[in-house]
Write a protein that holds these residues in place. Structure first.
Motif, mmCIF file in Angstrom:
data_model
loop_
_atom_site.group_PDB
_atom_site.id
_atom_site.type_symbol
_atom_site.label_atom_id
_atom_site.label_comp_id
_atom_site.label_asym_id
_atom_site.label_seq_id
_atom_site.Cartn_x
_atom_site.Cartn_y
_atom_site.Cartn_z
ATOM 1 N N GLY A 266 -19.059 -31.109 22.468
ATOM 2 C CA GLY A 266 -17.746 -30.477 22.553
ATOM 3 C C GLY A 266 -17.286 -29.829 21.259
ATOM 4 O O GLY A 266 -16.673 -28.764 21.282
ATOM 5 N N SER A 267 -17.600 -30.453 20.111
ATOM 6 C CA SER A 267 -17.100 -29.889 18.853
ATOM 7 C C SER A 267 -17.721 -28.509 18.592
ATOM 8 O O SER A 267 -17.033 -27.588 18.136
ATOM 9 N N TYR B 281 -16.095 -31.186 12.609
ATOM 10 C CA TYR B 281 -16.800 -32.464 12.602
ATOM 11 C C TYR B 281 -17.006 -32.864 11.135
ATOM 12 O O TYR B 281 -17.706 -32.184 10.381
ATOM 13 N N ASN C 133 -23.111 -35.510 27.170
ATOM 14 C CA ASN C 133 -24.357 -35.588 26.403
ATOM 15 C C ASN C 133 -25.075 -36.915 26.662
ATOM 16 O O ASN C 133 -25.952 -37.300 25.892
ATOM 17 N N HIS D 41 -13.080 -34.215 15.276
ATOM 18 C CA HIS D 41 -13.320 -34.056 16.717
ATOM 19 C C HIS D 41 -13.376 -35.344 17.511
ATOM 20 O O HIS D 41 -13.178 -35.328 18.722
ATOM 21 N N GLU E 30 -12.716 -41.333 24.053
ATOM 22 C CA GLU E 30 -12.827 -39.868 24.159
ATOM 23 C C GLU E 30 -11.633 -39.308 23.398
ATOM 24 O O GLU E 30 -10.486 -39.567 23.781
ATOM 25 N N SER E 31 -11.875 -38.559 22.334
ATOM 26 C CA SER E 31 -10.729 -38.079 21.547
ATOM 27 C C SER E 31 -9.896 -37.070 22.321
ATOM 28 O O SER E 31 -8.692 -36.958 22.119
ATOM 29 N N PHE E 32 -10.530 -36.333 23.217
ATOM 30 C CA PHE E 32 -9.830 -35.285 23.968
ATOM 31 C C PHE E 32 -10.371 -35.215 25.397
ATOM 32 O O PHE E 32 -9.639 -35.395 26.364
ATOM 33 N N GLY E 33 -11.663 -34.897 25.508
ATOM 34 C CA GLY E 33 -12.250 -34.766 26.845
ATOM 35 C C GLY E 33 -12.308 -33.313 27.278
ATOM 36 O O GLY E 33 -11.797 -32.940 28.339
ATOM 37 N N LEU E 34 -12.968 -32.495 26.456
ATOM 38 C CA LEU E 34 -13.073 -31.065 26.765
ATOM 39 C C LEU E 34 -13.725 -30.831 28.128
ATOM 40 O O LEU E 34 -13.343 -29.918 28.866
ATOM 41 N N ASN F 226 -7.530 -29.049 21.726
ATOM 42 C CA ASN F 226 -8.571 -28.131 22.197
ATOM 43 C C ASN F 226 -7.980 -27.198 23.249
ATOM 44 O O ASN F 226 -6.873 -27.415 23.738
ATOM 45 N N LYS G 135 -20.268 -42.535 26.968
ATOM 46 C CA LYS G 135 -19.839 -41.868 28.211
ATOM 47 C C LYS G 135 -19.884 -42.809 29.419
ATOM 48 O O LYS G 135 -19.452 -42.432 30.505
#
Ligand code: GMT
Length: 375
Positions: free
Chosen positions: A13-14, A92, A206, A121, A282-286, A174, A211
């Motif tokens: 994601g980053s 990152y 990934n 990230h 999960e910092s965000f979850g793009l 994001n 995950k």
């Protein structure tokens, strides 16, 4: 402005965020220089405003570990001088913020001042960065950045809790390029993947332990017991093989399709009915945001920055980490009722629009101005 973007060029994601940001900035007239070890996967075309400079690390037998950050900081110095770059934006923290700071100091020796923005990230803070092996260097390089941003409020709080941070952290969420998802596909070629009565459930990641890939398979297993369904597993990583084995043990291999890494996630999401993201953290979850903009509701864990993206009862549902029963029940609530599915599809898209790239890129431009004042 001439901006050097340092990121990982892979499917993570980053790297995706850094690449999309660079493309958007180039469209707004900035000159963007991606500096990394491979051309970023989402960067299809180079142009007058988009350049790529490869960092080479030649193998030398004396080195047990090849010194990538040394090569990166040297490359940054050379590229800043050659292209008169105005600002470094590193994505990152490890090792990019550290290498960026070294480049900044080397340039200062030659009378060149260059501001550095560091974007945190997630795993650079929560999993890897806070490990005692890296913590001192990560703390140092965050504190030495001119501006630090994090992709969610949750990640900001994690950073302040885990490190001794002396700088302000700006939250810049994001974003999503809405136009890329207004593709107008009419036939998403759904029939290639499933029969008409089957619901399509998708997971993209990934395939790392964080995950909880095992949970993805087990949630799907519960769903398919009640309704006809298929699971699309998109991505590569260490947990893929164990997941394939688990599907065999559960006798559902014929209903689970492992697609590997894909540059056509938008096409897969186009025919998806539901997205699963049961991550440990999960910092965000793009990946969830990409699903939502494609009108795909999200069943996720209620952890880290995910609740800042996926709104419970609107764009999907949130459950405690590891609560497979609750996640599969929530999934069935949405999938079993056509009106409910339609309501959540609309909710997912509307919520995703909050993260429209056009709202977020100007925030980064503002951050860059701030970095010039701080440098
Ligand atoms: O999710 C990963 O393992 C990849 C990782 C990365 O750095 O590429 O993703 C992190 O950054 C993304 C973009 O900001 C976030 O959307 C992900 O939530 C975050 N992953 C984690 O925090 C586990």
């Amino acid at each position: 402005m001439k901006i050097a973007i340092v990121c990982y060029p892979t499917f993570g994601g980053s790297g995706v965020v850094a690449t999309e940001l660079g493309i958007a900035l180039a469209n707004r007239g900035h000159e963007i220089h991606f500096i990394t070890y491979k051309q970023p996967v989402r960067l299809a075309l180079l142009s007058e405003n988009i350049h790529f400079h490869e960092v080479n690390v030649p193998e030398y037998p004396l080195f047990h570990y090849q010194p990538y950050e040394l090569a990166l900081s040297s490359k940054l110095v050379d590229m800043v001088k050659l292209h008169q770059i105005d600002l470094l934006h590193v994505h990152y923290a490890i090792p990019h913020a550290y290498a960026g700071y070294m480049a900044k100091k080397m340039l200062a020796e030659e009378g060149i001042t260059i501001p550095m923005v560091t974007t945190l990230h997630g795993t650079d803070i929560t999993l890897v960065g806070s490990h005692p092996f890296y913590k001192s260097a990560v703390t140092f390089s965050i504190n030495k950045s001119d501006v630090v941003t994090s992709v969610s409020e949750s990640l900001k709080q994690d950073t302040l809790r885990l490190f001794d941070i002396k700088r302000e952290i700006d939250v810049v969420p994001n974003f999503i390029d809405v136009t890329k998802y207004n593709h107008g596909f009419t036939d998403c070629q759904r029939s290639l993947m499933a029969t008409e009565d089957e619901k399509i459930i998708t997971h993209v990641s990934n395939f790392r332990a964080v995950k909880r890939i095992d949970d993805v398979v087990r949630i799907f297993n519960e769903i398919q017991k009640e309704i006809p369904a298929k699971l699309m597993m998109v991505g590569e990583g260490p947990e893929k093989e164990p997941a394939e084995q688990l599907c065999e043990e559960l006798g559902i291999s014929d209903k689970v399709i492992f697609l590997g890494n894909s540059n056509e996630v938008d096409k897969i999401l186009c025919f998806s009915d539901l997205f699963l993201l049961p991550s440990e953290t999960e910092s965000f979850g793009l990946a969830a945001l990409e699903a939502m903009i494609s009108s795909v509701p999200v069943i996720s864990s209620n952890t880290g920055g995910i609740p800042e993206v996926n709104v419970h009862g609107v764009s999907g549902y949130l459950s405690n980490v590891g609560d497979i029963k609750d996640m599969s029940n929530n999934a069935l609530k949405i999938l079993k009722d056509a009106a409910e599915l339609e309501k959540f599809k609309i909710g997912a898209k509307e919520q995703a629009l909050e993260f429209d790239i056009n709202k977020i890129v100007p925030v980064y431009e503002f951050i860059y101005q701030k970095a010039f004042e701080m440098a």
